[in-house]
Write a protein that holds these residues in place. Structure first.
Motif, PDB file in Angstrom:
ATOM      1  N   ARG A  51       0.832  -1.212   0.000  1.00  0.00           N
ATOM      2  CA  ARG A  51       0.000   0.000   0.000  1.00  0.00           C
ATOM      3  C   ARG A  51       0.866   1.262   0.000  1.00  0.00           C
ATOM      4  NH1 ARG A  51      -3.421  -0.949   5.224  1.00  0.00           N
ATOM      5  NH2 ARG A  51      -4.131   1.200   4.773  1.00  0.00           N
ATOM      6  N   GLN A  52       2.190   1.076  -0.065  1.00  0.00           N
ATOM      7  CA  GLN A  52       3.172   2.168  -0.096  1.00  0.00           C
ATOM      8  C   GLN A  52       3.091   3.057   1.139  1.00  0.00           C
ATOM      9  OE1 GLN A  52       3.128   4.261  -3.848  1.00  0.00           O
ATOM     10  NE2 GLN A  52       3.798   2.455  -4.980  1.00  0.00           N
ATOM     11  N   LEU A  53       2.794   2.443   2.297  1.00  0.00           N
ATOM     12  CA  LEU A  53       2.742   3.169   3.558  1.00  0.00           C
ATOM     13  C   LEU A  53       4.057   3.082   4.318  1.00  0.00           C
ATOM     14  CD1 LEU A  53      -0.858   2.173   4.700  1.00  0.00           C
ATOM     15  CD2 LEU A  53      -0.096   4.324   3.681  1.00  0.00           C
ATOM     16  N   LEU A  54       4.934   2.174   3.903  1.00  0.00           N
ATOM     17  CA  LEU A  54       6.267   2.040   4.464  1.00  0.00           C
ATOM     18  C   LEU A  54       7.117   1.290   3.454  1.00  0.00           C
ATOM     19  CD1 LEU A  54       6.255  -1.181   5.262  1.00  0.00           C
ATOM     20  CD2 LEU A  54       5.305  -0.391   7.415  1.00  0.00           C
ATOM     21  N   ARG A  55       8.398   1.155   3.754  1.00  0.00           N
ATOM     22  CA  ARG A  55       9.282   0.373   2.888  1.00  0.00           C
ATOM     23  C   ARG A  55       9.892  -0.743   3.711  1.00  0.00           C
ATOM     24  NH1 ARG A  55      14.644   0.512   0.918  1.00  0.00           N
ATOM     25  NH2 ARG A  55      15.150   2.359   2.136  1.00  0.00           N
ATOM     26  N   LYS A  56       9.602  -1.976   3.347  1.00  0.00           N
ATOM     27  CA  LYS A  56      10.124  -3.121   4.079  1.00  0.00           C
ATOM     28  C   LYS A  56      11.601  -3.312   3.749  1.00  0.00           C
ATOM     29  CE  LYS A  56       9.219  -8.019   5.023  1.00  0.00           C
ATOM     30  NZ  LYS A  56       8.466  -9.221   4.584  1.00  0.00           N
ATOM     31  N   VAL A  57      12.410  -3.511   4.792  1.00  0.00           N
ATOM     32  CA  VAL A  57      13.827  -3.800   4.616  1.00  0.00           C
ATOM     33  C   VAL A  57      14.142  -5.058   5.414  1.00  0.00           C
ATOM     34  CG1 VAL A  57      14.458  -1.376   4.266  1.00  0.00           C
ATOM     35  CG2 VAL A  57      14.507  -2.329   6.583  1.00  0.00           C
TER      36      VAL A  57
END
Length: 262
Positions: free
Chosen positions: A46-52
């Motif tokens: 949903r482009q609410l954060l960026r998973k790393v």
């Protein structure tokens, strides 16, 4: 706890802390790490954060430039490990250029009692770390600060900065970056800062980039160098094995600093 409630809690923690770790979220939410990873996948989609690797960081628009104070509290263990590793590569008698950023500011702290080196910088914070008087009165390096216009990342940029920096030649340039990407290369969200970074690269005999694992595949709007231009990339052990293999094939030397995380 419903998924929507978990998602809200994750986003609040991310806003408060600047980054989140899977293990910490699992303990706080009383769910499995697999559940947290699925939640992060859903929020990333949903482009609410960026998973790393191991967690998540905020998702920035390409032209969005976070303030230095906001970034200073993020990935502190990783930045400390990278800075210590970078400091060990600087020997007596060197003249070095140090760009702006929270990791390069950490590097400057290691150099405060190195009077035999000379530093050229466009960073207000690096200059302060290297020149503020210490309690024991120890000698500091000789430091040249460029003029210029101050950015949200506390860099001095623009024609005045570029002209001042271009009058020097240094042994090594140490740069922090907004993003490192295999395709885009090294990027910044600020066009003037990107140009000043190019000038810092041009005056150096070698380029050393300091970038924690959350910078990998982050892409700002302005490209200032290719990965092939990087002689040494110092990152941390949050990079996956696959990421390390790809980067190792693109830069001259990939150095992994071991971070002591909480």
């Amino acid at each position: 706890m419903l998924a929507a409630e978990r998602h809200g809690a994750i986003l609040r923690a991310l806003q408060s802390d600047g980054s989140v770790r899977v293990a910490d979220l699992a303990a706080e939410l009383d769910v499995s790490e697999m559940t947290v990873r699925r939640d992060l996948d859903a929020l990333d989609a949903r482009q609410l954060l960026r998973k790393v690797h191991g967690g998540a960081v905020p998702r920035h628009n390409r032209g969005e430039e976070p303030r230095s104070a906001q970034k200073a509290g993020q990935q502190r263990a990783e930045k400390a490990a990278i800075a210590a590793t970078a400091a060990a590569t600087i020997v007596d008698g060197m003249t070095v250029a140090i760009g702006a950023g929270t990791t390069t500011t950490e590097l400057a702290r290691h150099l405060r009692t190195r009077p035999t080196i000379t530093v050229v910088t466009n960073s207000v914070n690096v200059f302060r770390e290297l020149t503020d008087p210490t309690a024991d009165g120890s000698e500091a390096p000789l430091v040249y600060l460029s003029g210029g216009v101050r950015t949200p990342s506390d860099a001095l940029v623009g024609p005045v900065a570029d002209a001042a920096i271009a009058s020097f030649r240094v042994d090594v340039t140490y740069l922090g970056v907004h993003g490192v990407d295999p395709d885009a290369g090294l990027t910044s969200p600020n066009v003037a800062e990107a140009q000043t970074n190019r000038t810092l690269i041009e005056i150096g005999g070698r380029l050393v980039v300091l970038a924690d694992h959350t910078k990998y595949r982050e892409v700002g709007s302005c490209v200032f160098a290719r990965l092939d231009d990087v002689q040494t990339l110092i990152s941390d052990d949050g990079l996956t094995a696959a990421d390390r293999e790809l980067l190792d094939a693109r830069v001259g030397d990939l150095v992994i600093a071991s971070a002591a995380r909480r």
